[in-house]
Write an enzyme that holds these catalytic residues in place. Sequence first.
Site, short mmCIF file in Angstrom:
data_model
loop_
_atom_site.label_atom_id
_atom_site.label_comp_id
_atom_site.label_asym_id
_atom_site.label_seq_id
_atom_site.Cartn_x
_atom_site.Cartn_y
_atom_site.Cartn_z
N HIS A 65 0.85 -1.19 0.00
CA HIS A 65 0.00 0.00 0.00
C HIS A 65 0.89 1.25 0.00
O HIS A 65 1.96 1.28 0.62
CB HIS A 65 -0.92 0.01 1.23
CG HIS A 65 -2.18 -0.79 1.02
ND1 HIS A 65 -2.89 -1.35 2.07
CD2 HIS A 65 -2.84 -1.12 -0.12
CE1 HIS A 65 -3.94 -1.99 1.57
NE2 HIS A 65 -3.93 -1.87 0.25
N ASP A 67 0.97 4.09 1.38
CA ASP A 67 1.44 4.78 2.59
C ASP A 67 2.61 4.07 3.26
O ASP A 67 3.17 4.56 4.23
CB ASP A 67 0.30 5.01 3.60
CG ASP A 67 -0.42 3.75 4.04
OD1 ASP A 67 -0.60 2.84 3.20
OD2 ASP A 67 -0.81 3.66 5.23
N HIS A 68 3.00 2.92 2.70
CA HIS A 68 4.15 2.19 3.25
C HIS A 68 5.34 2.13 2.30
O HIS A 68 6.41 1.68 2.69
CB HIS A 68 3.72 0.76 3.64
CG HIS A 68 2.67 0.75 4.72
ND1 HIS A 68 2.94 0.39 6.01
CD2 HIS A 68 1.36 1.13 4.68
CE1 HIS A 68 1.82 0.52 6.75
NE2 HIS A 68 0.86 0.96 5.95
N HIS A 140 -4.92 -8.55 5.60
CA HIS A 140 -5.12 -7.20 5.11
C HIS A 140 -5.71 -7.35 3.71
O HIS A 140 -5.82 -8.45 3.21
CB HIS A 140 -3.76 -6.48 5.12
CG HIS A 140 -3.86 -4.99 5.10
ND1 HIS A 140 -4.71 -4.29 5.91
CD2 HIS A 140 -3.19 -4.05 4.38
CE1 HIS A 140 -4.56 -2.99 5.67
NE2 HIS A 140 -3.65 -2.82 4.75
N ASP A 211 -0.02 -3.67 8.39
CA ASP A 211 -1.45 -3.44 8.62
C ASP A 211 -2.15 -4.79 8.69
O ASP A 211 -1.88 -5.69 7.90
CB ASP A 211 -2.06 -2.63 7.47
CG ASP A 211 -1.50 -1.22 7.40
OD1 ASP A 211 -0.60 -0.89 8.20
OD2 ASP A 211 -1.97 -0.45 6.54
N HIS A 269 0.41 3.51 13.48
CA HIS A 269 -0.52 3.57 12.35
C HIS A 269 -1.85 4.16 12.85
O HIS A 269 -2.92 3.57 12.70
CB HIS A 269 -0.71 2.17 11.75
CG HIS A 269 -1.20 2.17 10.32
ND1 HIS A 269 -2.53 2.09 10.00
CD2 HIS A 269 -0.53 2.23 9.14
CE1 HIS A 269 -2.66 2.09 8.68
NE2 HIS A 269 -1.46 2.18 8.13
ZN LIG Z 1 -1.23 1.62 6.07
ZN LIG Z 2 -2.41 -1.12 4.27
#
Ligand SMILES: [Zn+2]
Ligand SMILES: [Zn+2]
Length: 307
Positions: A65, A67-68, A140, A211, A269
């Site tokens: 993802h 944001d990572h 996830h 996550d 997170h």
């Molecule tokens: Zn995330």
């Molecule tokens: Zn994620």
Amino acid sequence: MDIFFLGTGAGIPAKLRNVTSIALKLLEERGSIWLFDVGEATQHQILHTSVKPRRIEKIFITHLHGDHIYGLPGLLASRSFQGGESEVTVFGPKGLKEYIMISLSISQTYLKYPLKIVEIAEGVIFEDEQFIVEARLLEHGIPSYGYRIVEKDRPGTLLADKLVEAGVQPGPIFRKIKGGETVTLEDGTVIVPSDFLGPAQKGRIVTILGDTRYCENAISLAWDADLLIHEATFSKGEEKLAFDYFHSTTHQAAEVANLAGSKQLCLTHISSRYDRQAWQELVTEAREVFANTDIAEDFKEINIPSK
Ligand SMILES: [Zn+2]
Ligand SMILES: [Zn+2]
């Protein structure tokens, strides 16, 4: 051994929390830093710290993802300009290699150091004489890994005075005994290492999860860990929301720490829907389930002392 939070927010960058990146500082242990996830602007965050990009030895990506991982190509490129010459290995899910190679090739970025990219499966993904890293899949929307970093036990300190008393002079024999080797002296005396070494130093265990929903694998990864870093995107009572979006609540993170017998929990997170005041409430509710809980903030450091 210290954990240093470079980014602790969920989803998109926010003023109080940048997106995820966590540094495991192993400066004393191996003179290097391991990074876990590289959210956008991680290198900007690093500018405010004493972290030296050239010291980054390994990067572990939990999942793909944005944001990572949006900060990864930039960080890899800048490391080249900042005197980084030693090899870097990046571990992560399938697709990671394509993402990195395309980003670097389209931007015509040429690294001045060797880059190794390892697309992982569950199991032991790295081992040397000091550490073992194990990865397991969490729950996830896309494959998301949790990492269990186990420091191997270290032999106890050499009882030098006792050796001298036994008639051994400092030198090569000392080294052999320190390395666990039985030595026979010229006069036939047998020196058994365990008699001349202090107690072995237990290694430490750190678990860093990507996550995830509340899941079994999180518990096995966090088993007996000295520190568990677990996402807590939502507050307690939002279990349905957490389930629907493949995330966890504060209570669920604390429950994992509790069942796994972890010694310490740090929540990260954190959604930007929670302001500074709400952070304390998040910690308080997690502590209802697991007392030794803390909440991450950007630039917070946690020392994991030797045992
Ligand atoms: Zn995330
Ligand atoms: Zn994620």
